[in-house]
Design an enzyme around this catalytic site. Structure first.
Site, PDB file in Angstrom:
ATOM      1  N   GLY A 166      -4.109   8.377  -4.668  1.00  0.00           N
ATOM      2  CA  GLY A 166      -3.291   9.672  -4.823  1.00  0.00           C
ATOM      3  C   GLY A 166      -4.231  10.804  -5.589  1.00  0.00           C
ATOM      4  O   GLY A 166      -5.131  10.760  -6.124  1.00  0.00           O
ATOM      5  N   GLU A 196     -13.306  11.773  -7.664  1.00  0.00           N
ATOM      6  CA  GLU A 196     -13.302  12.283  -6.263  1.00  0.00           C
ATOM      7  C   GLU A 196     -13.190  13.926  -6.250  1.00  0.00           C
ATOM      8  O   GLU A 196     -14.071  14.417  -5.917  1.00  0.00           O
ATOM      9  CB  GLU A 196     -12.268  11.591  -5.196  1.00  0.00           C
ATOM     10  CG  GLU A 196     -12.306  12.225  -3.844  1.00  0.00           C
ATOM     11  CD  GLU A 196     -11.026  11.417  -3.122  1.00  0.00           C
ATOM     12  OE1 GLU A 196     -11.275  11.638  -1.673  1.00  0.00           O
ATOM     13  OE2 GLU A 196     -10.403  11.053  -3.651  1.00  0.00           O
TER      14      GLU A 196
END
Length: 347
Positions: A166, A196
């Protein structure tokens, strides 16, 4: 006669993100679930998104079409067939059970479908599939903890790890410390997403929980001290080049941080992340990694180093890689051949 593809290992693939558009449309119609572009089966229309946050919204709309044991079983078997054509011999598939449960599907339906699919995938396609369910950073803490308990229940049916996914800005990883403890105490390895779309601090936070691997982790390339810590601790990063480009967390391939990670001695596996949504496959990801200085033998060795399987399975997978790449390539990532200086695409 066409030579068989080189053996490959994939440790980072979201099983819900492997469903090709035509299959998803079929499942959605059978389950009476609307899709964003329900009448057009083209990849660009169904899986259209503009950036990382938009991708997460499209993900939520499309993956909610999966409802039954047969849906989840089919997802695994279909992807194993696709990955086998690219040479995959071992996969660790990610799935997000709590998101399905929050929308009315029961735990056993989700876990039974995926675990039965993993068994069938190996029987039909020769690909060893193990599973690493994850939780989303937007989940209520109580639901995340129950997900960890359910994952532990299925440990003897191929569930080896427990992840966190998420949007990294939604909540700190520490919010789910109790869920991590339940999973770890139950014998599951921790495999969170971090670094990320967020920076090195996201990777540092994940390291506090003793992960076996970090999914993505590419932001670590900006921090030399963090790179040294990853190398010294032997934490494998699961790197997915096309994913990083499609979600725009990396502007272009020439600026992908994989060469910096490799130059620092960090072990990096190669994965597709969400191959149907990103219009890629394992062959393409290994080719992109090779263009960034990470040849197939090295990527295989890194995958073997990061795999969570038991030693018997590891030895069998290693033997399949050794038969193609040679024994040295599967001993350790450091033993795999690599260029003296990773080359940049177009340079």
């Amino acid at each position: 006669m066409t030579a068989p593809p080189a053996p490959k290992i994939e440790l980072h693939v979201h099983l819900e993100g492997t469903v090709r558009p035509e299959t998803l449309l079929s499942i959605a119609r059978r389950n009476d679930r609307p899709l964003p572009r329900d009448t057009v089966p083209g990849l660009r229309e169904l899986y259209a998104f503009t950036d990382f946050d938009h991708f997460l919204r499209v993900w939520a709309m499309t993956t909610n079409s999966l409802l039954t044991v047969e849906d989840f079983r089919r997802v695994v078997v279909d992807y194993a067939a696709e990955a086998a054509r690219c040479g995959a011999v071992y996969l660790e598939g990610i799935f997000s059970p709590a998101e399905r449960v929050a929308r009315g599907v029961d735990w056993d339906t989700v876990f039974t479908g995926y675990t039965e699919g993993a068994v069938e995938a190996e029987q039909r396609h020769g690909v060893v599939v193990r599973l690493t369910p994850d939780i989303d950073r937007s989940l209520p803490v109580e639901l995340a903890e129950e997900c960890a308990r359910q994952a532990v229940r299925y440990r003897d049916r191929g569930v080896l790890g427990f992840g966190l996914g998420g949007p990294e800005g939604a909540a700190p990883a520490a919010r789910y410390a109790a869920a991590f403890a339940i999973a770890r105490d139950g014998g599951l390895a921790l495999v969170p997403h971090a670094g990320e779309a967020a920076g090195p601090e996201s990777v540092r936070e994940a390291l506090r929980f003793g992960p076996a691997r970090i999914r993505h982790g590419i932001a670590a390339a900006r921090d030399p001290d963090l790179l040294a810590e990853l190398r010294e601790r032997g934490v494998v990063l699961d790197v997915c080049p096309t994913s990083n480009l499609r979600t725009r967390v990396v502007p272009d391939l020439a600026r992908h941080p994989l060469p910096e990670l490799l130059a620092a001695g960090v072990t990096c596996s190669v994965g597709t992340d969400d191959p149907a949504m990103f219009d890629t496959d394992l062959d393409r990801e290994y080719a992109l990694a090779a263009a960034l200085g990470h040849p197939p033998a090295a990527a295989f060795a890194a995958g073997l180093a990061g795999a969570l399987c038991d030693e018997t399975t590891r030895a069998a997978v290693a033997a399949r890689g050794s038969a193609h790449h040679g024994p040295a390539a599967v001993d350790s990532p450091a033993a795999a051949p690599a260029p003296v200086a990773p080359r940049r695409p177009g340079h």
